[in-house]
Write a protein that holds these residues in place. Structure first.
Motif, short mmCIF file in Angstrom:
data_model
loop_
_atom_site.label_atom_id
_atom_site.label_comp_id
_atom_site.label_asym_id
_atom_site.label_seq_id
_atom_site.Cartn_x
_atom_site.Cartn_y
_atom_site.Cartn_z
N LEU A 77 0.83 -1.20 0.00
CA LEU A 77 0.00 0.00 0.00
C LEU A 77 0.87 1.25 0.00
N GLN A 78 1.98 1.22 0.73
CA GLN A 78 2.94 2.32 0.72
C GLN A 78 3.49 2.54 -0.68
N LYS A 79 3.82 1.47 -1.38
CA LYS A 79 4.34 1.57 -2.74
C LYS A 79 3.28 2.15 -3.68
N PHE A 80 2.03 1.71 -3.51
CA PHE A 80 0.92 2.22 -4.32
C PHE A 80 0.80 3.73 -4.16
N LEU A 81 0.93 4.20 -2.91
CA LEU A 81 0.87 5.64 -2.66
C LEU A 81 2.05 6.36 -3.29
N ASN A 82 3.26 5.82 -3.12
CA ASN A 82 4.45 6.45 -3.69
C ASN A 82 4.33 6.59 -5.20
N ASP A 83 3.77 5.58 -5.86
CA ASP A 83 3.63 5.61 -7.32
C ASP A 83 2.53 6.54 -7.79
N SER A 84 1.68 7.01 -6.88
CA SER A 84 0.51 7.80 -7.26
C SER A 84 0.62 9.27 -6.88
N THR A 85 1.74 9.67 -6.25
CA THR A 85 1.84 11.04 -5.75
C THR A 85 1.78 12.10 -6.85
N GLY A 86 2.13 11.71 -8.08
CA GLY A 86 2.17 12.69 -9.17
C GLY A 86 0.83 13.28 -9.55
N PHE A 87 -0.27 12.57 -9.30
CA PHE A 87 -1.58 13.07 -9.71
C PHE A 87 -2.53 13.32 -8.54
N LEU A 88 -2.11 13.05 -7.32
CA LEU A 88 -2.98 13.26 -6.16
C LEU A 88 -3.00 14.72 -5.73
N THR A 89 -4.14 15.18 -5.24
CA THR A 89 -4.20 16.51 -4.65
C THR A 89 -3.54 16.48 -3.28
N GLN A 90 -3.23 17.67 -2.75
CA GLN A 90 -2.62 17.73 -1.42
C GLN A 90 -3.52 17.09 -0.38
N TYR A 91 -4.82 17.29 -0.50
CA TYR A 91 -5.76 16.71 0.46
C TYR A 91 -5.74 15.19 0.38
N GLU A 92 -5.80 14.65 -0.85
CA GLU A 92 -5.80 13.20 -1.02
C GLU A 92 -4.50 12.59 -0.50
#
Length: 331
Positions: free
Chosen positions: A76-91
């Motif tokens: 789950l940590q890796k999933f988050l790291n790979d998704s930071t480019g398109f997430l909003t600050q809130y997300e």
């Protein structure tokens, strides 16, 4: 001639309007794609987080369920790291808070499954108080207590912890040198708390690292495979590689950092950053063990949750000038 020029101007105006309309359409489509990605991420992340929480609630003394929860949390940590480019600050903030809650749940589950004896301390001798730099910590004791740590010559009693424990720690110490070897911390959670004027060397690759109530310390750590959490740290120097760094209530502290996502600070001031520069003989092997990308370092990309003014640098953190960076750590 005049009619020709008028027609040409009209054509150019029509072309410009068409191009502007196309740009707006592409922008709307791009925004829609980002929103769709964000919705997919949030749905998937929250579903997996809930599943892990349910897994943890039924762990008890079942080691296999605890291992599964740990592995799924790392994914789950890796999933988050790979998704930071398109997430909003809130997300991003919500996801990181959820991960931190999972990490705490994992620590509690480990303590429940593998109860540890509480550390006990004796008052240090006057000689030790006069020469704290002679104290060196954490060498295995005898065969009967293979995971006990005995700070040498500082008058502190042995710290007894079963070898099966998934967490190792140093707590409530002042003015001593502390070391843990790769064998002692590999893939474990490491906790450092209530340390003052200490020099700490953590060799190897911990699973997570927690620093709480640290003052006037120098703490150097090998590659942390997931997250580093810092709370109430002041007047200290830290050097550490990790996937994620989250720092709270920290002041006047220098951080020599290798981070593969983005560093986060909250309720901090006077925190400064530079690239990770500590080295020891097995560092490269520990990077391989941790799974961190050696070539990806976002040490200067810091998100301050107390400073959301777009386009303006937060006054709470800075970059350490090159000429002021420390490059020599040990004699």
């Amino acid at each position: 001639m005049e009619a020709g020029k008028l027609q040409e101007r009209l054509q150019k105006r029509h072309q410009a309007r068409a191009e502007e309309a196309e740009r707006r359409r592409e922008a709307r489509e791009s925004q829609a794609v980002l929103e769709e990605k964000g919705e997919y991420f949030c749905g998937s992340f929250n579903a997996e987080r809930t599943a892990i929480e349910e897994l943890l609630s039924g762990c008890g003394a079942v080691t296999s369920r605890l291992e599964e929860a740990t592995a799924r949390t790392l994914q789950l940590q890796k999933f988050l790291n790979d998704s930071t480019g398109f997430l909003t600050q809130y997300e991003l903030r919500q996801a990181q808070a959820g991960l931190q809650k999972l990490q705490s749940g994992l620590s509690e589950a480990r303590e429940e499954a593998l109860p540890r004896k509480k550390f006990t301390f004796r008052a240090r001798t006057r000689a030790a108080e006069k020469t704290p730099e002679t104290a060196d910590a954490c060498t295995p004791a005898d065969d009967k207590t293979p995971d006990a740590c005995t700070p040498a010559d500082d008058g502190v009693s042995k710290l007894h912890a079963p070898a099966e424990s998934e967490q190792c720690s140093f707590s409530n110490m002042d003015g001593v040198r502390l070391t843990k070897t790769a064998e002692q911390i590999q893939k474990r959670d490491v906790l450092l708390s209530h340390l003052t004027n200490c020099k700490v060397r953590l060799l190897g690759s911990p699973s997570t690292l927690h620093l709480k109530h640290i003052a006037g310390c120098e703490i150097l750590c090998g590659p942390v495979s997931s997250s580093v959490f810092i709370d109430h740290c002041k007047d200290s120097t830290l050097a550490l590689p990790c996937q994620q760094l989250r720092t709270h209530n920290t002041t006047d502290t220098k951080v020599y950092l290798h981070v593969t996502s983005r560093a986060i600070i909250e309720d901090c001031r006077g925190v400064s950053f530079a690239p990770f520069s500590w080295s020891y003989p097995a560092l490269e092997e520990d990077f391989v063990t941790s799974g961190l990308d050696r070539d990806r370092n976002n040490w200067s990309q810091v998100d301050d949750f107390n400073w959301l003014a777009a386009g303006t640098h937060s006054p709470n953190w800075s970059v350490i000038p090159e000429e002021e960076r420390k490059t020599t750590w040990d004699p």
